[in-house]
Design a protein around this motif. Sequence first.
Motif, mmCIF file in Angstrom:
data_model
loop_
_atom_site.group_PDB
_atom_site.id
_atom_site.type_symbol
_atom_site.label_atom_id
_atom_site.label_comp_id
_atom_site.label_asym_id
_atom_site.label_seq_id
_atom_site.Cartn_x
_atom_site.Cartn_y
_atom_site.Cartn_z
ATOM 1 N N GLU A 122 -1.833 -7.862 -5.213
ATOM 2 C CA GLU A 122 -3.277 -7.760 -5.364
ATOM 3 C C GLU A 122 -3.687 -7.287 -6.763
ATOM 4 N N CYS B 181 0.845 -1.184 0.000
ATOM 5 C CA CYS B 181 0.000 0.000 0.000
ATOM 6 C C CYS B 181 0.887 1.243 0.000
ATOM 7 N N ARG C 234 -9.354 -1.759 -0.849
ATOM 8 C CA ARG C 234 -8.107 -1.423 -0.155
ATOM 9 C C ARG C 234 -8.241 -0.088 0.569
ATOM 10 N N LYS D 122 -10.264 -0.473 3.678
ATOM 11 C CA LYS D 122 -9.481 -1.113 4.732
ATOM 12 C C LYS D 122 -8.516 -0.124 5.382
#
Length: 563
Positions: A87, A67, A286, A289
């Motif tokens: 991902e 990330c 994402r 999250k």
Amino acid sequence: MAYDIRETGSELRCHRLLAKGEMMVEPRGSSHWSSYDKGRDREPGDFDRMNGDLEEKREQGSLPPQCQPTTSQDGKTLVSFTKDDPEDPTNWSTRKKCIVVVIGMSTVINSTLGSALPSGAMPEIAKHFHITNDQQMVLPISMYLVGYVLGPLLFGPLSETYGRKGIMLSTFFLFTVFTMACALSPNWPALLVFRLIVGINAASPITVVGGLYADIFDDPVTRGRAMVVFMAGTALGPIFGPIISGFISVKDWRWTFWVGLMIAGLSWPPLLLLPETYGPTILKRRAEKLRKETSSESFIAPIELEKKGVKQMVTVTLARPIRMFLFEALVLFTCLYLAFVYAIFYIFLQAYPIIFEGTYGMNPGLTGLAFLPIGVGSLIACGGFFCYDSILQNAKRKNAAWAASEEYRRLPLACIAGPAMVISLFWLGWTARSSVHWIVPMLAGLPFGIGFLFIFMALLNYLADAYGTYTASAMAAASCTRSIFGAVLPLATKPMYETLSVAWASTLLGCLSLALSIIPFVFIRYGDRLRANSKFCQYLLQQKQAQQDAMRSKEQMSVEEKG
């Protein structure tokens, strides 16, 4: 302070936030403008505190290492994929990608098998419901194909807004339920309504699976090979429909649909394992999250910058396939050629009983077997595609000039397919007579199967290469158009063959096929100009360059920080 943002559906796998806060999303003139209030509900220093929290989370290991959001001057953090992000669907393992291909293939086979499933059972169905009109006897197949017209206009764009998995699961559930409803139909109108609903939901795999494969394969070579699997499913599914129904309907026509339900049931376990493949949807999850883990609302995914609502859905998302059909020459002429070829196959579902039952006295089961040469031709076409692909890759390694052309990557197969289709139609028409053995007209299916699959493989792959993240919408336009032809033209089959005779009706189809076979040759000659004049193609080219620039900039900043 407000900035303008181009608003569209969620076609892009990853958007780039420019230094001035501008979002490049869709070609000029193809969408509306909306205003997004940057820095709303923020106090000075919030961005610094949020970044500190982010770094603390990363150091503690509670934030995924992949990330690495892109930040803007206003304090918003745009979540995106990194270079080797696990991902990112294009970075998935070969095994995982193969699973996705197989799952997509299974749903496509269910869909196309269902389209032709009642064809061999129509005499028994008509007898049960006391139907004597020839046009009405075509309706169980035509209503299914009307569903193919309506479904793509919904499911292609919606899959580019809400992701592939949810659309695939929900539509296949309804497909399964209403296949069972067909088997339990109490009357003729109910059967037609159930077939329409099954067809609408069966359009989902036909529309979405092409985009599914485009999500996970960014290399044109592997994507093209995956699309061959997709095309094989679309060709082989309808071939087995007449065979199944021709033999089973002798016992009970309802068993035709029970068998279809059993096949759908076998497809459910792998379908439940389907992962989400659409990049913008993955990035949205994402961002959600990250917002939860950091207790910060600063993380956003590109898809969340887009305006939502009924007006947006209708004017931009759902209208995109129609816009592409009307204003994109590549899409328009591809749709017309594919539609005619597709319609011929469904004309055969009505014409083969006229030929092989009327002329040769076969029963519906044996008439269903007459479609097997088309299947064999389709398998030959698969082998032909891989042979041509091998030749193309060798030419690329040798830096041959022709191998660098986008048009030569796909279209030569369609140039072979056109004459094969014409030969098949003349062969069938002029050998289908009692004085000629039945195997001779039956073998006309071989060149038809080769031509049918070559045309679909070449032209749909060409669309996928040209339109990238817009593939699902381009596929939706193609699917919708060919389904209109497939639903309407077979209604004229019996009158045409009775009026003109088998020979001249087939000759008419052969002449029309000959006229349309010029399309891939025109694409080879003028395809680069057509793509240069396409707003969608040119935008995607600019967006790809922007992503490459952003990646180089990020790598350079990383090097400078380490230095």
